[in-house]
Design a protein around this motif. Structure first.
Motif, PDB file in Angstrom:
ATOM      1  N   TYR A 190       0.845  -1.194   0.000  1.00  0.00           N
ATOM      2  CA  TYR A 190       0.000   0.000   0.000  1.00  0.00           C
ATOM      3  C   TYR A 190       0.878   1.241   0.000  1.00  0.00           C
ATOM      4  CZ  TYR A 190      -3.608   3.272   1.665  1.00  0.00           C
ATOM      5  OH  TYR A 190      -4.482   4.321   1.806  1.00  0.00           O
ATOM      6  N   GLY A 191       0.680   2.095  -1.007  1.00  0.00           N
ATOM      7  CA  GLY A 191       1.483   3.311  -1.126  1.00  0.00           C
ATOM      8  C   GLY A 191       0.910   4.503  -0.388  1.00  0.00           C
ATOM      9  N   GLY A 192      -0.354   4.376   0.055  1.00  0.00           N
ATOM     10  CA  GLY A 192      -0.967   5.454   0.811  1.00  0.00           C
ATOM     11  C   GLY A 192      -2.104   6.123   0.069  1.00  0.00           C
ATOM     12  N   LEU A 193      -2.738   7.053   0.768  1.00  0.00           N
ATOM     13  CA  LEU A 193      -3.843   7.847   0.237  1.00  0.00           C
ATOM     14  C   LEU A 193      -3.436   9.307   0.372  1.00  0.00           C
ATOM     15  CD1 LEU A 193      -6.809   7.924  -0.775  1.00  0.00           C
ATOM     16  CD2 LEU A 193      -7.505   7.996   1.627  1.00  0.00           C
ATOM     17  N   GLU A 194      -3.382  10.009  -0.759  1.00  0.00           N
ATOM     18  CA  GLU A 194      -2.908  11.392  -0.769  1.00  0.00           C
ATOM     19  C   GLU A 194      -3.839  12.262  -1.604  1.00  0.00           C
ATOM     20  OE1 GLU A 194      -0.276  12.809   0.737  1.00  0.00           O
ATOM     21  OE2 GLU A 194       0.460  10.938   1.630  1.00  0.00           O
ATOM     22  N   LYS A 195      -3.899  13.533  -1.249  1.00  0.00           N
ATOM     23  CA  LYS A 195      -4.645  14.512  -2.036  1.00  0.00           C
ATOM     24  C   LYS A 195      -3.681  15.166  -3.019  1.00  0.00           C
ATOM     25  CE  LYS A 195      -8.080  18.132  -1.295  1.00  0.00           C
ATOM     26  NZ  LYS A 195      -8.732  18.967  -0.277  1.00  0.00           N
ATOM     27  N   ASP A 196      -4.038  15.136  -4.313  1.00  0.00           N
ATOM     28  CA  ASP A 196      -3.156  15.733  -5.314  1.00  0.00           C
ATOM     29  C   ASP A 196      -3.395  17.247  -5.387  1.00  0.00           C
ATOM     30  OD1 ASP A 196      -5.346  16.269  -7.013  1.00  0.00           O
ATOM     31  OD2 ASP A 196      -5.046  14.460  -8.208  1.00  0.00           O
ATOM     32  N   PRO A 197      -2.569  17.984  -6.154  1.00  0.00           N
ATOM     33  CA  PRO A 197      -2.702  19.441  -6.234  1.00  0.00           C
ATOM     34  C   PRO A 197      -4.038  19.927  -6.802  1.00  0.00           C
ATOM     35  CG  PRO A 197      -0.556  18.763  -7.070  1.00  0.00           C
ATOM     36  CD  PRO A 197      -1.354  17.513  -6.846  1.00  0.00           C
ATOM     37  N   TRP A 198      -4.820  19.047  -7.430  1.00  0.00           N
ATOM     38  CA  TRP A 198      -6.096  19.433  -8.031  1.00  0.00           C
ATOM     39  C   TRP A 198      -7.284  19.045  -7.146  1.00  0.00           C
ATOM     40  CZ3 TRP A 198      -2.075  16.883 -10.320  1.00  0.00           C
ATOM     41  CH2 TRP A 198      -1.301  17.670 -11.176  1.00  0.00           C
ATOM     42  N   GLY A 199      -6.984  18.579  -5.925  1.00  0.00           N
ATOM     43  CA  GLY A 199      -8.043  18.259  -4.975  1.00  0.00           C
ATOM     44  C   GLY A 199      -8.578  16.842  -5.048  1.00  0.00           C
ATOM     45  N   ASN A 200      -7.968  15.983  -5.884  1.00  0.00           N
ATOM     46  CA  ASN A 200      -8.397  14.586  -5.991  1.00  0.00           C
ATOM     47  C   ASN A 200      -7.657  13.724  -4.979  1.00  0.00           C
ATOM     48  OD1 ASN A 200      -9.993  14.967  -8.458  1.00  0.00           O
ATOM     49  ND2 ASN A 200      -8.003  15.323  -9.422  1.00  0.00           N
ATOM     50  N   TYR A 201      -8.354  12.743  -4.442  1.00  0.00           N
ATOM     51  CA  TYR A 201      -7.697  11.779  -3.560  1.00  0.00           C
ATOM     52  C   TYR A 201      -7.252  10.587  -4.389  1.00  0.00           C
ATOM     53  CZ  TYR A 201      -9.013  14.374   0.550  1.00  0.00           C
ATOM     54  OH  TYR A 201      -9.128  15.361   1.498  1.00  0.00           O
ATOM     55  N   ARG A 202      -5.989  10.197  -4.174  1.00  0.00           N
ATOM     56  CA  ARG A 202      -5.390   9.094  -4.923  1.00  0.00           C
ATOM     57  C   ARG A 202      -4.868   8.042  -3.952  1.00  0.00           C
ATOM     58  NH1 ARG A 202      -3.569  10.345 -10.287  1.00  0.00           N
ATOM     59  NH2 ARG A 202      -4.378  12.384 -10.913  1.00  0.00           N
ATOM     60  N   ALA A 203      -5.082   6.778  -4.319  1.00  0.00           N
ATOM     61  CA  ALA A 203      -4.551   5.652  -3.550  1.00  0.00           C
ATOM     62  C   ALA A 203      -3.619   4.876  -4.468  1.00  0.00           C
ATOM     63  CB  ALA A 203      -5.685   4.760  -3.060  1.00  0.00           C
ATOM     64  N   GLY A 204      -2.508   4.418  -3.906  1.00  0.00           N
ATOM     65  CA  GLY A 204      -1.527   3.692  -4.706  1.00  0.00           C
ATOM     66  C   GLY A 204      -1.231   2.314  -4.152  1.00  0.00           C
ATOM     67  N   PHE A 205      -1.018   1.372  -5.062  1.00  0.00           N
ATOM     68  CA  PHE A 205      -0.742  -0.011  -4.687  1.00  0.00           C
ATOM     69  C   PHE A 205       0.268  -0.619  -5.651  1.00  0.00           C
ATOM     70  CE2 PHE A 205      -5.082   1.071  -3.653  1.00  0.00           C
ATOM     71  CZ  PHE A 205      -5.219   0.642  -2.342  1.00  0.00           C
ATOM     72  N   ILE A 206       1.099  -1.514  -5.127  1.00  0.00           N
ATOM     73  CA  ILE A 206       1.930  -2.366  -5.968  1.00  0.00           C
ATOM     74  C   ILE A 206       1.516  -3.790  -5.655  1.00  0.00           C
ATOM     75  CG2 ILE A 206       4.248  -3.122  -6.583  1.00  0.00           C
ATOM     76  CD1 ILE A 206       5.257  -0.374  -5.644  1.00  0.00           C
ATOM     77  N   VAL A 207       1.041  -4.482  -6.677  1.00  0.00           N
ATOM     78  CA  VAL A 207       0.557  -5.853  -6.536  1.00  0.00           C
ATOM     79  C   VAL A 207       1.590  -6.776  -7.168  1.00  0.00           C
ATOM     80  CG1 VAL A 207      -1.318  -7.444  -7.081  1.00  0.00           C
ATOM     81  CG2 VAL A 207      -1.813  -5.005  -6.743  1.00  0.00           C
ATOM     82  N   TYR A 208       2.014  -7.791  -6.426  1.00  0.00           N
ATOM     83  CA  TYR A 208       2.997  -8.699  -6.999  1.00  0.00           C
ATOM     84  C   TYR A 208       2.774 -10.133  -6.522  1.00  0.00           C
ATOM     85  CZ  TYR A 208       5.263  -7.451  -2.582  1.00  0.00           C
ATOM     86  OH  TYR A 208       5.519  -7.203  -1.253  1.00  0.00           O
ATOM     87  N   GLY A 209       3.234 -11.050  -7.353  1.00  0.00           N
ATOM     88  CA  GLY A 209       3.090 -12.466  -7.036  1.00  0.00           C
ATOM     89  C   GLY A 209       3.619 -13.302  -8.181  1.00  0.00           C
ATOM     90  N   LYS A 210       3.389 -14.618  -8.089  1.00  0.00           N
ATOM     91  CA  LYS A 210       3.862 -15.552  -9.101  1.00  0.00           C
ATOM     92  C   LYS A 210       2.745 -16.533  -9.432  1.00  0.00           C
ATOM     93  CE  LYS A 210       8.583 -15.306  -7.399  1.00  0.00           C
ATOM     94  NZ  LYS A 210       9.699 -16.023  -6.767  1.00  0.00           N
ATOM     95  N   ILE A 211       2.674 -16.891 -10.709  1.00  0.00           N
ATOM     96  CA  ILE A 211       1.757 -17.937 -11.147  1.00  0.00           C
ATOM     97  C   ILE A 211       2.535 -18.920 -12.010  1.00  0.00           C
ATOM     98  CG2 ILE A 211      -0.297 -16.462 -11.077  1.00  0.00           C
ATOM     99  CD1 ILE A 211      -0.071 -16.322 -14.194  1.00  0.00           C
ATOM    100  N   ASN A 212       1.973 -20.108 -12.201  1.00  0.00           N
ATOM    101  CA  ASN A 212       2.549 -21.086 -13.115  1.00  0.00           C
ATOM    102  C   ASN A 212       1.699 -21.078 -14.381  1.00  0.00           C
ATOM    103  OD1 ASN A 212       3.140 -23.555 -14.531  1.00  0.00           O
ATOM    104  ND2 ASN A 212       4.159 -24.269 -12.684  1.00  0.00           N
ATOM    105  N   ARG A 213       2.310 -20.772 -15.505  1.00  0.00           N
ATOM    106  CA  ARG A 213       1.559 -20.648 -16.760  1.00  0.00           C
ATOM    107  C   ARG A 213       0.894 -21.963 -17.159  1.00  0.00           C
ATOM    108  NH1 ARG A 213       4.633 -22.504 -21.128  1.00  0.00           N
ATOM    109  NH2 ARG A 213       6.841 -22.774 -20.697  1.00  0.00           N
ATOM    110  N   LYS A 214       1.483 -23.107 -16.765  1.00  0.00           N
ATOM    111  CA  LYS A 214       0.891 -24.403 -17.110  1.00  0.00           C
ATOM    112  C   LYS A 214      -0.461 -24.606 -16.432  1.00  0.00           C
ATOM    113  CE  LYS A 214       4.707 -27.260 -18.561  1.00  0.00           C
ATOM    114  NZ  LYS A 214       5.407 -28.544 -18.349  1.00  0.00           N
ATOM    115  N   ASP A 215      -0.663 -23.951 -15.279  1.00  0.00           N
ATOM    116  CA  ASP A 215      -1.957 -24.042 -14.602  1.00  0.00           C
ATOM    117  C   ASP A 215      -3.079 -23.474 -15.457  1.00  0.00           C
ATOM    118  OD1 ASP A 215      -0.708 -25.151 -12.409  1.00  0.00           O
ATOM    119  OD2 ASP A 215      -0.697 -23.289 -11.232  1.00  0.00           O
ATOM    120  N   PHE A 216      -2.727 -22.643 -16.435  1.00  0.00           N
ATOM    121  CA  PHE A 216      -3.710 -21.982 -17.291  1.00  0.00           C
ATOM    122  C   PHE A 216      -3.687 -22.540 -18.717  1.00  0.00           C
ATOM    123  CE2 PHE A 216      -2.739 -19.198 -13.793  1.00  0.00           C
ATOM    124  CZ  PHE A 216      -3.991 -18.797 -13.376  1.00  0.00           C
ATOM    125  N   GLY A 217      -3.125 -23.722 -18.862  1.00  0.00           N
ATOM    126  CA  GLY A 217      -3.131 -24.383 -20.164  1.00  0.00           C
ATOM    127  C   GLY A 217      -2.085 -23.872 -21.136  1.00  0.00           C
TER     128      GLY A 217
END
Length: 191
Positions: A119-146
Motif C-alpha cells: 500500500y502506497g498510501g492515500l494522498e490529495k493531489d494538487p487538483w483536490g483529488n484523492y489518490r490511492a496507490g498499490f503495488i501488486v505482486y506475485g507468481k503464477i505457473n503458466r501451465k496451470d492456465f493451459g
C-alpha cells in the motif's frame, strides 16, 4: 457507509511480468487494461476489484516474440482476447500492506491466486483529488492456465520458464458523487 468508486489513472499505472528464458529473464507488459474498484468509505478491506487486460496488447519490445505470445502456443488471443482477475478478499496485514485473493482467468481457465499488495498510501493531489496507490505482486505457473509450450535445449535445459512473476503498479482516483453524476450525464448525452 458510502460506497466509493475508484477510477484507474492509466498514465501512472502499469501491468508487468517476467519469465525466465534460458539463463536470463524477459520482461513485458500489457498496454491496455482496466481496473474497477469499489470500497465502503476508504476501507480497502471491503474492496470489490475487477481487472481486465487486452491480451493483444502484450508488449515485450520484440515484435516476433509478441506475435508468438499472441498465438496458439501461449495466450491464443484470437480465441481468448481478455485476461480477467476478480478480487475475492483483501486482508490487511499488521504492517499496513495487504494480501489479495482472487480468481484469475487466462485462456478460459480460472484459478484462485494469492498476491501481495504493498500500500502506497492515500494522498490529495494538487487538483483536490484523492489518490490511492498499490503495488501488486506475485507468481503464477503458466501451465496451470493451459499454456504448456516449451522447447528443450541441446543440453536438456528448458527454453521458457513455467513461473511468471507479476508486478502491477496501480494508482486509483477517488470518484466523488458530483464527478460520477457528471460522467453519467455525459454518457447519456452522447448515447
Amino acid at each position: 457507509m458510502e460506497t466509493v468508486k475508484w477510477k484507474l489513472d492509466p498514465s501512472h499505472s502499469e501491468v508487468q511480468f517476467k519469465v525466465r528464458h534460458l539463463v536470463s529473464k524477459v520482461s513485458g507488459h500489457f498496454e491496455d487494461f482496466i481496473v474497477r474498484v469499489e470500497t465502503e468509505g476508504d476501507d480497502f478491506t471491503t474492496a470489490k476489484i475487477d481487472f481486465s487486460a487486452n491480451a493483444n496488447s502484450i508488449n515485450t519490445n520484440n515484435d516476433l516474440r509478441d506475435e508468438h505470445l499472441k498465438g496458439k502456443d501461449f495466450l491464443y488471443t484470437e480465441k481468448y482476447p481478455r485476461i480477467i482477475f476478480k478480487g475475492e478478499h483483501l486482508k490487511k496485514n499488521e504492517d499496513g500492506n495487504y494480501e489479495l485473493q482472487g480468481l484469475l482467468t487466462i485462456r478460459d481457465v480460472s484459478k484462485r491466486v494469492f498476491l501481495d499488495v504493498e500500500y502506497g498510501g492515500l494522498e490529495k493531489d494538487p487538483w483536490g483529488n484523492y489518490r490511492a496507490g498499490f503495488i501488486v505482486y506475485g507468481k503464477i505457473n503458466r501451465k496451470d492456465f493451459g499454456i504448456s509450450f516449451n522447447m528443450l535445449t541441446e543440453t536438456g535445459g528448458i527454453l521458457v520458464g513455467e513461473e511468471v512473476e507479476i508486478e502491477c503498479s496501480v494508482e486509483l482516483i477517488k470518484q466523488v458523487q458530483e464527478t460520477i453524476n457528471s460522467l453519467q450525464q455525459k454518457e447519456l448525452e452522447t448515447a
